[in-house]
Design a protein around this motif. Sequence first.
Motif, mmCIF file in Angstrom:
data_model
loop_
_atom_site.group_PDB
_atom_site.id
_atom_site.type_symbol
_atom_site.label_atom_id
_atom_site.label_comp_id
_atom_site.label_asym_id
_atom_site.label_seq_id
_atom_site.Cartn_x
_atom_site.Cartn_y
_atom_site.Cartn_z
ATOM 1 N N UNK A 1 0.857 -1.186 0.000
ATOM 2 C CA UNK A 1 0.000 0.000 0.000
ATOM 3 C C UNK A 1 0.893 1.235 0.000
ATOM 4 N N UNK A 2 0.411 2.305 -0.579
ATOM 5 C CA UNK A 2 1.108 3.592 -0.506
ATOM 6 C C UNK A 2 0.312 4.511 0.409
ATOM 7 N N UNK A 3 0.974 5.027 1.436
ATOM 8 C CA UNK A 3 0.326 5.900 2.428
ATOM 9 C C UNK A 3 1.106 7.198 2.560
ATOM 10 N N UNK A 4 1.594 7.713 1.446
ATOM 11 C CA UNK A 4 2.548 8.822 1.497
ATOM 12 C C UNK A 4 1.927 10.149 1.899
ATOM 13 N N UNK A 5 0.723 10.453 1.432
ATOM 14 C CA UNK A 5 0.137 11.778 1.684
ATOM 15 C C UNK A 5 -0.320 11.833 3.139
ATOM 16 N N UNK A 6 0.371 12.661 3.935
ATOM 17 C CA UNK A 6 0.138 12.712 5.378
ATOM 18 C C UNK A 6 0.144 14.153 5.863
ATOM 19 N N UNK A 7 -0.458 14.360 7.049
ATOM 20 C CA UNK A 7 -0.292 15.620 7.777
ATOM 21 C C UNK A 7 0.004 15.244 9.223
ATOM 22 N N UNK A 8 0.931 15.998 9.831
ATOM 23 C CA UNK A 8 1.394 15.706 11.193
ATOM 24 C C UNK A 8 1.874 14.263 11.307
ATOM 25 N N UNK A 9 2.520 13.753 10.254
ATOM 26 C CA UNK A 9 3.040 12.384 10.224
ATOM 27 C C UNK A 9 1.943 11.338 10.386
ATOM 28 N N UNK A 10 0.702 11.709 10.087
ATOM 29 C CA UNK A 10 -0.412 10.768 10.146
ATOM 30 C C UNK A 10 -1.073 10.690 8.778
ATOM 31 N N UNK A 11 -1.544 9.502 8.443
ATOM 32 C CA UNK A 11 -2.053 9.233 7.106
ATOM 33 C C UNK A 11 -3.424 9.878 6.887
ATOM 34 N N UNK A 12 -3.656 10.289 5.650
ATOM 35 C CA UNK A 12 -4.937 10.869 5.249
ATOM 36 C C UNK A 12 -5.617 9.983 4.215
ATOM 37 N N UNK A 13 -4.821 9.504 3.262
ATOM 38 C CA UNK A 13 -5.370 8.705 2.164
ATOM 39 C C UNK A 13 -4.372 7.601 1.834
#
Length: 686
Positions: free
Chosen positions: A188-200
Motif C-alpha cells: 500500500x502507498x500511504x505517502x500523503x500525510x499531515x502531522x506524520x499521520x495518514x490521510x489517504x
Amino acid sequence: MHVQMADEAYRIGPAPSAESYLCMDKIIEVCKRSGAQAVHPGYGFLSENANFAERLAEEGIVFIGPPASAIVSMGSKSESKNIMLAAGVPCVPGYHGTNQDPEFLLQEAKRIGFPVLIKAVHGGGGKGMRTVDTAASFHDALASAKRESLKSFGDDTVLVERYITRPRHVEVQVFGDSRGEVVSLWERDCSVQRRNQKIIEEAPAPGLSPELRAELSGKAIAAAKAVNYVGAGTVEFIFDNDTQEFYFMEMNTRLQVEHPVTEMITGLDLVEWQLEVAAGNPLPLSQAAIPLHGHAFEARIYAENPRNNFLPDSGRLLYLSTPPPTHIFAPEVPASALESARPEDAALFPTTSPSCLSIPPSMRLEQGFGSGAQIGVFYDPMIAKLVVHGRDRTEALRVLRKALEEYKVVGVHTNVEFLRTLASCGAFVDGEVETGFIPKYFQELFPVVGEPEPEVLAQAALFAVLRDGPKHVKGAGASPWVSLASRRFGGDRPERVITLQSEGEGAEPVTVTVVPKLDGLFDVTVRTPSSQTAFSSVSAQLTGTTELHSTIESHSTSTTIVSQPPPPNVPASTSPNTMERLHVFHGGRKSTLVLPSPTWLLSLGGDVLSAAKGALKAPMPSLVVEVRVEVGQRVEKGQAVVVLESMKTETVLRAVVGGVVRAVGCKKGEMVEEGRELVDVEEEES
C-alpha cells in the motif's frame, strides 16, 4: 455506535484511555464475565503490548495477534532495526541505542546530519515524532516528542535517524501462521500525510515495477520470518524518490486502519484470516494463489479543519448524509490461474483474473459516528473511512471523487472538501506522491476561497424565506393566519431582503432581495460589492427540512441546505461564532454562509468575543498540558506560552506579540472549551 451494534456491552471505565482501554485487569475481568475465549485488540491501545499478550496467555485467553516475542522485537524501533540488518533488510542510518541524554542525542544528530527525525521507539500513528532542521531547535523538539510518547505509549525512549527529503511511505501487508509460513498480500502507498499521520491510502502503490514489487514483498517476508511472526502485520518502508531505494522503517504488529484497501484488491477478509490463524489453522492461501485485482483508495474522514493547520475539531454532528455504499468487492481466483502459477513467480507475477474486467466499481463505507453523535476530545478525530475500488487507478479515483461529493457533514469541521481537492490535484492524479506532498502543493490544495456563485446565494436566501414563511396547514379547522401566504392589503408585493456573509476574515456582506410572485415563483436579485445579478420567475419549494428544489434560468436542481443555529445563551456579537449559519451543498461543494445579527440586537449584547491583540484563545476543546508563563512575566513574540492536547495531538500556543502577561485563564490539567481566553499579553510599545 459499536456499543449499539454489540450483542453484549461491558463498561470498562471512563473516557480517558489510561483509565479504561489501557487497563489490562479490567479487560481480562470482562473476558471472564462474558466467557470470551479470545481478544481482538483492534488498531491501537494494547494491540501492540507484549505484556497484554502474555497476561492473556497466562489466563488461557487467545490473543488475536502475534506472539509476545515478536511484539517485543518489532515494537522497539531500535531492536527491530538491528534484527532487520541481520536479516539483510536495508535500514535508514541513525542512532538506535539506549543513551537518552539530550546532549548525547544532539551530538548524534549532528553526526547524522540535519535534517533528522526524532521518533518514539515504542510509537506509532505519528505520535512522538518530530522533524528537526537545525541544532538550535533540537532540544525543544526532543522534549515534546518524549512527552507525547510517554503519554501515548508509557515510554519516552526515542531514536534519531536521517530524515529523507523526498520520501514515500510504502508498506507491505504480511500474514504468518503457526507453521512458519508467511505470505505477502502486496503493498500500500500511504505517502500523503499531515502531522506524520495518514490521510489517504491506496493499493497497490503507484509507479512500482513488478521487479520492485517482488523485492519489497521478499524483504517484508524476510522481516516477518526473522521474528517468527504469526498473524497480520505490516512492514513499513521509506522509499526514496530521488534514489529509488527503500529502507525498513518499522513493523506494525497488528491490523492496520487502512487494511480495507488490501481487502479490496485481493477480495480477502483479513479479519477472517486473523481468526483462522489465531485458531491454529494454516494460511487460507499460498503466495501463488493471492490475487491482485484493480486499484483501491481509502480516504479517512476526520473531524478537523484543514485550513487551520488540520487542527482537530469536536462537537455534535448536527447533520450527516453519506453516499450509499455498494457491495464489498470479493472476487474469486479462477482455478486456471492457480494451475498456471509457478511458485518461483509468485511475488513477481501476482495472479489476476480476466473476470476483473467485468467487476463494477464499488464503494464501501466504514462509519464510526451517526447523525447526532458527539465527537469528543479523548480519541483520534477520525469519524469514517471511505473505501473505493476500480478496475484501475483512474477509475478508482473517479469513484472516490463522486463519493466525496455526496458526503455531507454539518456540526464540525471536516476534511471532506480537502480530500476532494486532493483527489483532483494533477500531481496526485499522476501518482507523484511523497510524504511532503501537502506543503509542496499547498497552493493547489488550498486555493483561495472565492465568493459563492450568485445562484448559491439566491438558493440560500430562498431557503430562508420559505423556511420562515407560513406553513400551509390544510383542514377544516385551519386558521387563515397560518394557512395563507404572506400578503399586504393594497395589493403590493412584499419583498424580503436577506443579508448573507461568507465565513472568513475580510468577507463582505451581500444582500439578496426576494420578491414573491404568483404560483410559487420569485424574483431574486443578488447584490455583491462588485456585481448585481437578477433572476426572474424562479421556481422554488422546500421538499424537506433540508432540501430545496429550485429552477433558476431553466436549470432545475435539488440543493441540500442545513441551518446551524447560534450557540444557546450566548449574546449576539459581530463574531461568526454567535450567528446562524446556512451550509449549502451545491454542485459537489459546500458553502457556509452566515446570517449576521441585526444591528438592534448587536446593540443589546455587544461584541463579547472581542479581545486584545495579544489574547490567546483555545482553538479547540483541549486539555492544558503545560502553562509556561505567569502574570507579570515578559514574553517575546513567538515564545511558547501554553501547550494543549486534543485528540492525541499536542498544540503549542505562542505569543503573537511581545509584551507583559496580564492574565492567565487556565491551569495545568484543566479541560478548556474552544474560544476560552487562556493568556492575555499586553503589547509593549516599540
